[in-house]
Design an enzyme around this catalytic site. Structure first.
Site, PDB file in Angstrom:
ATOM      1  N   ARG A  90       0.844  -1.207   0.000  1.00 58.11           N
ATOM      2  CA  ARG A  90       0.000   0.000   0.000  1.00 58.11           C
ATOM      3  C   ARG A  90       0.877   1.254   0.000  1.00 58.11           C
ATOM      4  O   ARG A  90       0.518   2.273  -0.575  1.00 58.11           O
ATOM      5  CB  ARG A  90      -0.912  -0.001   1.230  1.00 58.11           C
ATOM      6  CG  ARG A  90      -1.960  -1.109   1.213  1.00 58.11           C
ATOM      7  CD  ARG A  90      -2.871  -1.050   2.411  1.00 58.11           C
ATOM      8  NE  ARG A  90      -3.872  -2.113   2.397  1.00 58.11           N
ATOM      9  CZ  ARG A  90      -3.747  -3.287   3.006  1.00 58.11           C
ATOM     10  NH1 ARG A  90      -2.658  -3.568   3.694  1.00 58.11           N
ATOM     11  NH2 ARG A  90      -4.710  -4.185   2.939  1.00 58.11           N
ATOM     12  N   ASN A  97      -1.011   8.847  -4.802  1.00 59.16           N
ATOM     13  CA  ASN A  97      -2.323   9.068  -4.182  1.00 59.16           C
ATOM     14  C   ASN A  97      -2.358  10.326  -3.321  1.00 59.16           C
ATOM     15  O   ASN A  97      -3.425  10.908  -3.119  1.00 59.16           O
ATOM     16  CB  ASN A  97      -2.753   7.825  -3.403  1.00 59.16           C
ATOM     17  CG  ASN A  97      -3.252   6.735  -4.336  1.00 59.16           C
ATOM     18  OD1 ASN A  97      -3.465   6.984  -5.526  1.00 59.16           O
ATOM     19  ND2 ASN A  97      -3.438   5.527  -3.821  1.00 59.16           N
ATOM     20  N   ARG A 153     -12.173  -9.558   7.712  1.00 58.21           N
ATOM     21  CA  ARG A 153     -11.323 -10.604   7.118  1.00 58.21           C
ATOM     22  C   ARG A 153     -10.887 -11.597   8.196  1.00 58.21           C
ATOM     23  O   ARG A 153     -10.972 -12.810   8.005  1.00 58.21           O
ATOM     24  CB  ARG A 153     -10.094  -9.953   6.462  1.00 58.21           C
ATOM     25  CG  ARG A 153     -10.443  -9.255   5.176  1.00 58.21           C
ATOM     26  CD  ARG A 153      -9.254  -8.575   4.522  1.00 58.21           C
ATOM     27  NE  ARG A 153      -9.625  -8.098   3.189  1.00 58.21           N
ATOM     28  CZ  ARG A 153      -9.098  -7.044   2.597  1.00 58.21           C
ATOM     29  NH1 ARG A 153      -8.139  -6.340   3.179  1.00 58.21           N
ATOM     30  NH2 ARG A 153      -9.508  -6.691   1.389  1.00 58.21           N
ATOM     31  N   HIS A 177      -3.527   0.262   8.711  1.00 61.82           N
ATOM     32  CA  HIS A 177      -4.103  -0.614   7.689  1.00 61.82           C
ATOM     33  C   HIS A 177      -2.934  -0.997   6.781  1.00 61.82           C
ATOM     34  O   HIS A 177      -2.734  -0.437   5.715  1.00 61.82           O
ATOM     35  CB  HIS A 177      -5.189   0.142   6.922  1.00 61.82           C
ATOM     36  CG  HIS A 177      -5.819  -0.654   5.823  1.00 61.82           C
ATOM     37  ND1 HIS A 177      -6.457  -1.852   6.037  1.00 61.82           N
ATOM     38  CD2 HIS A 177      -5.892  -0.433   4.475  1.00 61.82           C
ATOM     39  CE1 HIS A 177      -6.912  -2.318   4.884  1.00 61.82           C
ATOM     40  NE2 HIS A 177      -6.573  -1.480   3.920  1.00 61.82           N
TER      41      HIS A 177
END
Ligand code: NAD
Length: 310
Positions: A90, A97, A153, A177
């Site tokens: 990520r 981003n 999850r 995260h």
């Protein structure tokens, strides 16, 4: 009579469009779906709208490339940006981003100065930090998608292992995260019984690792995109707690100001979600090991924040 809640979703890709679908199917909110690509949000919005007669919802969904159409939204959901490809973390998305989230949050906040912002774009904890800075909103009005998804999850794997009902599993996942995610087995329960009483430490560790790598597992299988069914379900649940002022306690990324001894960082926390966004960051009594794991997680996010130079 009060108008229906207005929800803007920025990014009409997998997560954005699927969140839009979940939101309008509620029937009590109107959605504006915005993307930079011409035709994409208009096409997806029209397709979703044309399911209304079949599903019987009264919500309106509009696709647009123009921020003026998002004016006076109650809720703004940010899903615009690059998603991972196989082999990427990520964090590899950070700079690209940052540019996208910085721009869209600036535009959206100008049009909807009283809105609550939910950020999904990764790396989400750093993006929440950025979104608070750019919007200049008080920190309670900006939150991020993290532990609701990661916990779901983890719960999936617990159910496979223990053969219990998914409804009886209450997962506890805090922190980043990402790789330094903090899963707390002691506070993860099956109908009130801590997971630590139900599985060995070794087995819990294995299931936890699968949850930490849950996003990458799906990216590896899909090859051309990342997860969006469970992420959009998580966003819709967070949004519902805000829209209906449910005051649910959910694990979301929040900007911290001294909670757990941490500040200058956004991190996955148990937060109470209501009409004001984050009504409260809940402070658990953590053990020394759990506190250390959380502090390490905060450090990992702070390293990303430093790279953004904001
Ligand atoms: P996607 O590629 O399907 O969609 C992204 C969309 O953003 C595209 O339609 C693109 O045109 C649009 N976009 C890009 N720049 C834009 C801009 N400046 N203004 C408006 N729109 C713009 O990706 P996806 O699968 O929907 O994922 C979106 C983001 O959500 C990714 O960063 C992904 O990593 C993240 N994500 C986060 C979580 C989480 O738990 N926080 C879960 C899933 C996905």
């Amino acid at each position: 009579m009060k108008e229906r809640t207005k929800v803007t979703i920025i990014g009409a890709g997998n997560v954005g469009a699927s969140t839009a679908q979940r939101m309008v199917e509620r029937g009590d909110v109107d959605v504006v779906l915005l993307d930079i690509v011409e035709g994409l949000p208009q096409g997806k919005a029209l397709d979703i709208q044309e399911s209304a007669n079949i599903l019987g919802f009264n919500s309106k969904i509009t696709g647009t490339n123009n921020y003026a159409d998002t004016a006076d939204s109650d809720l703004v959901i940010i899903t615009s940006g690059l998603a991972r490809k196989p082999g990427m973390s990520r964090d590899d998305l950070l700079i690209a981003n940052q540019k996208i989230v910085g721009e869209v949050v600036g535009n959206a906040a100008k049009q909807s100065p009283d809105s609550i912002i939910i950020v999904a774009t990764n790396p989400v904890d750093a993006m929440v930090y950025l979104a608070v800075n750019v919007s200049k909103f008080p920190r309670n009005r900006v939150l991020g998608l993290s532990g609701v998804l990661d916990g779901s999850r983890f719960a999936t794997f617990i159910v496979d292992e223990l053969k219990v009902s998914i409804q009886d599993v209450s997962p506890c996942v805090m922190g980043e995260h990402g790789k330094s995610m903090v899963i707390i087995p002691r506070l993860t329960t099956v109908k009130g019984v801590p997971l630590t009483q139900l599985l060995t430490t070794e087995r819990i560790k294995q299931l936890g690792e699968r949850a930490v790598n849950g996003g990458a597992e799906i990216v590896g299988l899909l090859k051309t995109g990342s997860a969006f069914y469970a992420p959009s379900a998580a966003i819709a649940q967070m949004a519902e707690s805000v829209i209906l002022d449910k005051q649910r306690i959910m694990y979301c990324s929040a900007r911290l100001d001294g909670e757990y001894g941490l500040s200058k960082v956004s991190l996955g926390m148990p937060v109470k979600l209501g009409v004001n966004g984050i009504e409260k960051v809940i402070e658990y009594n953590l053990t020394a090991d759990e506190k250390t794991a959380l502090a390490n997680s905060a450090k990992a996010v702070q390293e990303l924040i430093a790279v953004m130079k904001i």
